[in-house]
Structure formats: C-alpha cells, structure tokens
Design a protein around this motif. Structure first.
Motif, mmCIF file in Angstrom:
data_model
loop_
_atom_site.group_PDB
_atom_site.id
_atom_site.type_symbol
_atom_site.label_atom_id
_atom_site.label_comp_id
_atom_site.label_asym_id
_atom_site.label_seq_id
_atom_site.Cartn_x
_atom_site.Cartn_y
_atom_site.Cartn_z
ATOM 1 N N ARG A 106 -5.381 7.829 -3.420
ATOM 2 C CA ARG A 106 -4.312 7.697 -2.608
ATOM 3 C C ARG A 106 -4.725 6.969 -1.326
ATOM 4 N N LEU A 107 -5.642 7.332 -0.713
ATOM 5 C CA LEU A 107 -5.964 6.809 0.823
ATOM 6 C C LEU A 107 -6.225 5.362 0.601
ATOM 7 N N HIS A 108 -6.807 5.003 -0.488
ATOM 8 C CA HIS A 108 -7.054 3.439 -0.978
ATOM 9 C C HIS A 108 -6.036 2.749 -1.123
ATOM 10 N N TYR A 109 -4.823 3.449 -1.902
ATOM 11 C CA TYR A 109 -3.564 2.530 -2.032
ATOM 12 C C TYR A 109 -2.912 2.374 -0.519
ATOM 13 N N LEU A 110 -2.979 3.629 0.045
ATOM 14 C CA LEU A 110 -2.222 3.768 1.378
ATOM 15 C C LEU A 110 -2.734 2.485 2.228
ATOM 16 N N ALA A 111 -4.134 2.414 2.281
ATOM 17 C CA ALA A 111 -4.608 1.416 3.310
ATOM 18 C C ALA A 111 -4.683 -0.058 2.848
ATOM 19 N N SER A 112 -4.114 -0.312 1.741
ATOM 20 C CA SER A 112 -4.260 -1.516 1.000
ATOM 21 C C SER A 112 -3.030 -2.604 1.646
ATOM 22 N N ARG A 113 -3.328 -3.807 1.747
ATOM 23 C CA ARG A 113 -2.506 -4.723 2.038
ATOM 24 C C ARG A 113 -1.540 -4.966 0.857
ATOM 25 N N SER A 114 -2.049 -5.254 -0.397
ATOM 26 C CA SER A 114 -1.335 -5.126 -1.535
ATOM 27 C C SER A 114 -2.363 -4.450 -2.762
ATOM 28 N N VAL A 115 -1.485 -4.039 -3.794
ATOM 29 C CA VAL A 115 -2.092 -3.459 -5.149
ATOM 30 C C VAL A 115 -1.500 -4.137 -6.413
ATOM 31 N N ARG A 116 -2.400 -4.798 -7.215
ATOM 32 C CA ARG A 116 -1.941 -5.406 -8.263
ATOM 33 C C ARG A 116 -2.470 -4.974 -9.499
ATOM 34 N N ARG A 117 -2.275 -5.360 -10.690
ATOM 35 C CA ARG A 117 -2.978 -4.896 -11.915
ATOM 36 C C ARG A 117 -3.348 -6.091 -12.694
ATOM 37 N N CYS A 118 -4.327 -5.957 -13.626
ATOM 38 C CA CYS A 118 -4.747 -6.775 -14.562
ATOM 39 C C CYS A 118 -4.494 -6.201 -16.064
ATOM 40 N N GLN A 119 -5.021 -7.058 -17.052
ATOM 41 C CA GLN A 119 -5.052 -6.779 -18.173
ATOM 42 C C GLN A 119 -6.436 -6.133 -19.055
ATOM 43 N N GLY A 133 0.599 -1.347 -0.015
ATOM 44 C CA GLY A 133 0.073 0.051 0.119
ATOM 45 C C GLY A 133 0.900 1.146 0.120
ATOM 46 N N GLN A 134 1.915 1.380 0.824
ATOM 47 C CA GLN A 134 2.872 2.421 0.840
ATOM 48 C C GLN A 134 3.473 2.884 -0.269
ATOM 49 N N GLU A 135 3.721 1.539 -1.000
ATOM 50 C CA GLU A 135 4.444 1.660 -2.324
ATOM 51 C C GLU A 135 3.388 2.239 -3.647
ATOM 52 N N ALA A 136 2.664 1.876 -3.323
ATOM 53 C CA ALA A 136 1.406 2.292 -4.454
ATOM 54 C C ALA A 136 1.235 3.690 -4.228
ATOM 55 N N PHE A 137 1.121 4.132 -2.723
ATOM 56 C CA PHE A 137 0.868 5.388 -2.459
ATOM 57 C C PHE A 137 1.976 6.485 -2.870
#
Length: 328
Positions: free
Chosen positions: A185-198, A143-147
C-alpha cells in the motif's frame, strides 16, 4: 530490454516440495537479465541444499542463508538489501511465473516513464482448477487511486516496483504475517502511476498457507493495521488517507471478530484468550472521529461506547449470520 536487470526476491521456508518449479520458472524467463535472490529462512527440510545446487548451475541465483527463522517479510528484506536491479519483484517459493511475465512488466516500465509499479495478472491455482484474480479494467491509476483500491484488495498486491521506491519502503516486518501488506500500500501511495501487464503470476492455493489455516497468527492482522497507521502518521498523510485507513482498521476488527466467533473453539484455550484480548485492545484504539459514515454505521460494524456492548453486538450479528449460513 535485455540490459535491464530485474531482482527477484524468493523467500524460502521448508518449500522443498515446490521449490524446483518456482526456480525453473525464473530460469526459463524470456527476460534473461535477472538477479534471483533466494533467502532461506532457516529451513529444516532440504530447501537450502536444493538452493545451493541451483546456485552452482546458474550464476544468476544467489543464496542467503539465515541462521534463525524470522518470517517472510524479514527474509525478503535481507534480499532487498542486496538487490541491484532497476526493478524488484517477489516470487513465493511455492508459486511460479509464466515464461514472459518479467518481460511483460519491464516492457510497461520502458513504455511509460512515469510508471512506478506494474501489476501482474494473478492466477489462483487450486487442485483441480484455476481462476484469475478479478480486477476492474484499468490502464493507469494514480498512486492514491491504487492505494484506495488496495484497501479491500480490489486490486491485488503482486507487482514489480522500481528498486529505489522499494528500498525507500522495505517490507514491514512488524509481524510474522500480514504486515508486509502495508508495504504494498505504501508503494502504491508513493507511486506516480500504477499500471498492469499481461504477465501471469501463478499463485498456488493449499491448506499449508497461513491465510487458509485456523491459526492464532490471524490476529497479526490487527497489529499490522496499527503499524500501517503509525507509518502513515510519520509520513504526515492528509486527513482523507487517515480516515480511509482508520475505517479499514475498523472493518478488519469486525472481520477478525467473526474469525474469533466462528473458530475460537478450534484454537488452544491460550490462543483463543489471546485473540480476544487483542480484539479488545485494538477496539480501544479506534478513533471514532476518523471513521467514515456508511458501513461503520451499520449493525455489526458500529464501534459502540463500551467493550461489553461491542461484544454483544458482534455475538448477535454473527449468530444471526450463522443461522443464515453467511459466516465464512
């Protein structure tokens, strides 16, 4: 996967020209278990009537009609209150999804239990070409990396999120424009992990967009930044996060001064005066102790001890850049 409901928030304001393509892309999704929440923000064209027709044709389409125009973030929040899906995403009324976009995102959630946000690929659509949003390659971010990567939009803000997280942090509707970026940004910061899809989000680029217009609403960026700082303080974020955000506010201040420098003459006199007043007001709120050395030490980006010196610095900096053709 078919039993997993996705709630899609579609805020609509005078979008009759594009709305059918938007809704057709949702009804054509390979993931069928959808709640399509269409919030008409007091449109004055035929948007609401068109929404009603789609509602009659497909029970997945739900229409919320607002009596007054409040802006996109407020409108989305009205839909968010009624969202009952496991996951939530948005679709602007002039944009559209690839047919498998939602299925692709749900698949990532189901494959990785610790995922809280899944980014789509974003395709910028121009009149005669399209271009994918360039992001660094990644499989998973904390989450902090994504933020951190969202501060300058190294990663974008078009994603699907767990409903509970979104309802914990609804859209920031402090401003009519730009404050909803805070929510991402708050959603990213509060996330355990953030991924992507196609799955692909097709993002139409046109002159009617606020981000492409020479408009006084650009200065909403400044108030949105203040709102984000208040929210981070209320969450008792650590000093590193606060320094990152204060430095970002400083960079935004300089960026908006460039907009003022280049376009003040195109604005009505009252709007130009308001913009300068906002720049001065926000300059006075920047905390020097929180600024990260580096870019904010360079000429053009220094806070300066007085407003007069700051204005002089900005005038010299952007005048020189203008001579070199670097202002945008």
């Amino acid at each position: 996967m078919s039993s997993t409901k996705v709630s899609v928030l579609v805020a609509v304001y005078n979008a009759e020209k594009w709305l059918s393509r938007c809704l057709d892309s949702l009804l054509a999704q390979t993931h069928h278990d959808l709640q399509i929440l269409c919030i008409d923000d007091a449109s004055t064209d035929g948007s609401l009537a068109l929404l009603r027709r789609y509602q009659q044709q497909d029970e997945r389409v739900q229409v919320i009609a607002l009596s007054e125009n409040h802006g996109q973030a407020y409108a989305r929040n009205q839909g968010l209150k009624q969202a009952n899906g496991d996951y939530v995403c948005f679709l602007d009324a002039d944009d559209w999804y690839s047919p498998d976009a939602l299925e692709q995102a749900v698949s990532v959630f189901q494959q990785y239990d610790d995922t809280d946000c899944v980014l789509f690929d974003v395709d910028y659509v121009y009149p005669h070409r399209s271009e994918l949003y360039a992001m660094p390659s990644f499989t998973s971010l904390t989450g902090q990396e994504a933020f951190r990567l969202s501060l300058d939009w190294t990663i974008h803000g078009v994603y699907m999120v767990r409903r509970q997280l979104h309802q914990r942090y609804p859209y920031d509707d402090t401003c009519r424009s730009y404050s909803d970026d805070n929510t991402t940004r708050l959603h990213y910061l509060a996330s355990r992990s953030v991924r992507r899809c196609q799955g692909v989000y097709h993002y139409l680029q046109h002159s009617a967009s606020v981000t492409h217009a020479c408009d006084v609403r650009r200065f909403d960026f400044l108030r949105a930044g203040e709102s984000m700082k208040r929210q981070l303080q209320a969450l008792h974020m650590d000093a590193d996060v606060m320094r990152l955000w204060e430095t970002q506010r400083m960079l935004t201040l300089v960026d908006l001064y460039m907009f003022y420098h280049c376009h003040a003459h195109e604005l009505p006199p009252g709007d130009a005066a308001y913009g300068l007043q906002e720049l001065k007001r926000v300059w006075a709120t920047i905390e020097p102790r929180l600024l990260i050395d580096g870019r904010t030490r360079k000429f053009g980006y220094r806070l300066m001890p007085t407003w007069t010196l700051f204005r002089l610095q900005e005038w010299l900096y952007f005048t020189l850049r203008g001579w070199m053709g670097k202002n945008r």
